[in-house]
Design a protein around this motif. Sequence first.
Motif, mmCIF file in Angstrom:
data_model
loop_
_atom_site.group_PDB
_atom_site.id
_atom_site.type_symbol
_atom_site.label_atom_id
_atom_site.label_comp_id
_atom_site.label_asym_id
_atom_site.label_seq_id
_atom_site.Cartn_x
_atom_site.Cartn_y
_atom_site.Cartn_z
ATOM 1 N N GLN A 32 0.801 -1.114 0.074
ATOM 2 C CA GLN A 32 -0.149 0.016 0.165
ATOM 3 C C GLN A 32 0.763 1.201 -0.059
ATOM 4 O OE1 GLN A 32 -3.228 0.203 -0.249
ATOM 5 N NE2 GLN A 32 -3.959 -1.840 0.578
ATOM 6 N N SER A 75 -6.210 2.582 -12.528
ATOM 7 C CA SER A 75 -5.359 1.301 -12.236
ATOM 8 C C SER A 75 -6.298 0.034 -11.754
ATOM 9 C CB SER A 75 -4.383 1.463 -11.037
ATOM 10 O OG SER A 75 -4.960 1.610 -9.847
ATOM 11 N N ARG A 79 -6.217 -1.110 -9.301
ATOM 12 C CA ARG A 79 -6.390 -0.976 -7.588
ATOM 13 C C ARG A 79 -7.769 0.034 -7.790
ATOM 14 N NH1 ARG A 79 -2.065 0.975 -3.216
ATOM 15 N NH2 ARG A 79 -1.474 -1.130 -3.763
ATOM 16 N N ASP A 80 -7.692 0.804 -8.396
ATOM 17 C CA ASP A 80 -9.183 1.688 -8.556
ATOM 18 C C ASP A 80 -10.293 0.848 -8.834
ATOM 19 O OD1 ASP A 80 -7.809 4.042 -8.275
ATOM 20 O OD2 ASP A 80 -7.236 4.413 -10.524
ATOM 21 N N GLY A 82 -9.992 -2.574 -5.850
ATOM 22 C CA GLY A 82 -9.403 -2.470 -4.404
ATOM 23 C C GLY A 82 -10.692 -2.159 -3.591
ATOM 24 N N ARG A 84 -9.926 -5.972 -3.322
ATOM 25 C CA ARG A 84 -8.584 -6.873 -3.198
ATOM 26 C C ARG A 84 -7.377 -5.886 -2.332
ATOM 27 N NH1 ARG A 84 -8.395 -11.553 -7.530
ATOM 28 N NH2 ARG A 84 -6.603 -11.999 -6.139
ATOM 29 N N PRO A 134 -3.249 -5.564 -2.181
ATOM 30 C CA PRO A 134 -2.132 -5.198 -3.250
ATOM 31 C C PRO A 134 -1.814 -6.654 -3.770
ATOM 32 C CG PRO A 134 -1.437 -4.135 -1.016
ATOM 33 C CD PRO A 134 -2.721 -4.834 -0.887
ATOM 34 N N THR A 170 1.759 -4.341 -11.472
ATOM 35 C CA THR A 170 1.119 -4.304 -10.214
ATOM 36 C C THR A 170 -0.110 -3.571 -10.273
ATOM 37 O OG1 THR A 170 1.431 -2.845 -7.855
ATOM 38 C CG2 THR A 170 2.258 -2.231 -9.900
ATOM 39 N N ASP A 171 -1.089 -3.728 -9.126
ATOM 40 C CA ASP A 171 -2.361 -3.469 -9.038
ATOM 41 C C ASP A 171 -2.393 -1.795 -9.033
ATOM 42 O OD1 ASP A 171 -1.327 -3.270 -6.437
ATOM 43 O OD2 ASP A 171 -3.218 -2.905 -5.460
ATOM 44 N N GLN A 172 -1.316 -1.242 -8.976
ATOM 45 C CA GLN A 172 -1.189 0.163 -9.193
ATOM 46 C C GLN A 172 -1.063 0.641 -10.694
ATOM 47 O OE1 GLN A 172 1.339 2.282 -6.282
ATOM 48 N NE2 GLN A 172 1.900 0.340 -5.424
ATOM 49 N N GLU A 211 -0.332 -12.111 -4.260
ATOM 50 C CA GLU A 211 -0.871 -11.065 -3.238
ATOM 51 C C GLU A 211 0.161 -11.229 -2.156
ATOM 52 O OE1 GLU A 211 -4.445 -13.365 -2.452
ATOM 53 O OE2 GLU A 211 -5.361 -12.160 -3.865
#
Length: 432
Positions: free
Chosen positions: A254, A276, A278-279, A282, A291, A293, A313-315, A332
């Motif tokens: 994070q 992303s 993550r957006d 997440g 979810r 990272p 990456t999730d970013q 994960e």
Amino acid sequence: MTSTPPHQSILDKPFVLDLFAGPGGLDVAGHRMGIPSLGLEWDRSACLTRYAAGLDTLHADVSAIRRDSFESLPPEINVLAGGPPCQTYSVAGRGAGRKALEDVKTLINELAAGASDEDIDKKLKALEARGGDPRTALVLEPLRYAIQATRSPNRGNRPFDVIVLEQVPAVAEVWRHYARALQERGLPDGTRYKVVVAVLATETYGVPQTRSRAVLMARREGLGAPSLPTPTHRAYEPREWKRRNGLPEARLRQPTLDEEPEADRENGDGRAPWRSMRDALGTPVGTHPGRGPFLVRSNYGSSGVPGRRGVRTDQQPATTVTGRISRFVVFEHLTDDIVYEGRRFSMNEAGMLQSFPPDYPWSGTAQSQQVGNAVPPLFGAHLLSAALDLPAPTPETLRKPWVPATEEQRAKLRSHGCGTADDCTARCPRPE
């Protein structure tokens, strides 16, 4: 210039006919925009998804509908859309794609000049007999539908007002030839269109995925010239991201409170940051629990290099979501310095990476293929908005969880689309 007031469509009542409609990407966009649509789809499982989603559908062969029952289509349809299969136009390999492209260009010219369906079908059969791919004919269907509309007594021989087509970048040359035919020669009845063609990046329209699409947008003369949708988000630049952030494996965490994520850095162009994974995934929404990272390793070559597996990456935005999305390996976070292979993407999550609403009711078999083949709904909404002079959508347009059709609604849709409430009938296309 059109005199249409701002935020009012160039059409009083847009109604979309979606050829090769798949599980509903463009129809979902229309649904959220209040635009009705009818989808034609050959694949049984994609139709099951559409029925479960409450989308009006005909389980049918696009060519057969044009040939045998065009007059049964609603006469008020005024927008033609679609993304015909593209496999035969790849420029890879030994030149078969390029040969198919030249054949298609010739047939486009002949159709625009008024060649009969019988003559075109004979030439397509001759191409197939010489070893051509039978799917070559499908890229001609949007043009054949546009011509058929001008010969339809049920429509009063009225042409479609707007045409919106999209496919992989390799099909851009086909769309450019379409554009020349529609603008310079026009349809056999004299109808001409103003046309724009381009290859667009979906992440610049808020889709949390890097995916390029060749698009054609056309308006009948008298309705003004179409404009490409204005990008709302910044483009993702992988080299710049890696330069600033290092290898993806170093980013499985994070962000700290004082860290500004790369996507949020301002560069003065007024566009929002690209979205992303993550957006998209997440935060809990609907039945999706959210979810933490993660890293994703795709199982196919990235950047056009066979055998090289892309890791993100999730970013970052997702790589292009394909029918192999269920094979993507997800790593994960376990502790500060340990990662482990976690659960792979669910179909709900895969759909959300395509910008489908949460809880979209994926049904039938080959669901990952359905997801990968679909038009990203948010991108589709931008195309429809630009084609019809409507306000551009935002990602929030598609963030509300989808409410599936009731059993009664599903049965009614399937009765219309297949012929009975719970099964296919003889009128449905056969897998062979």
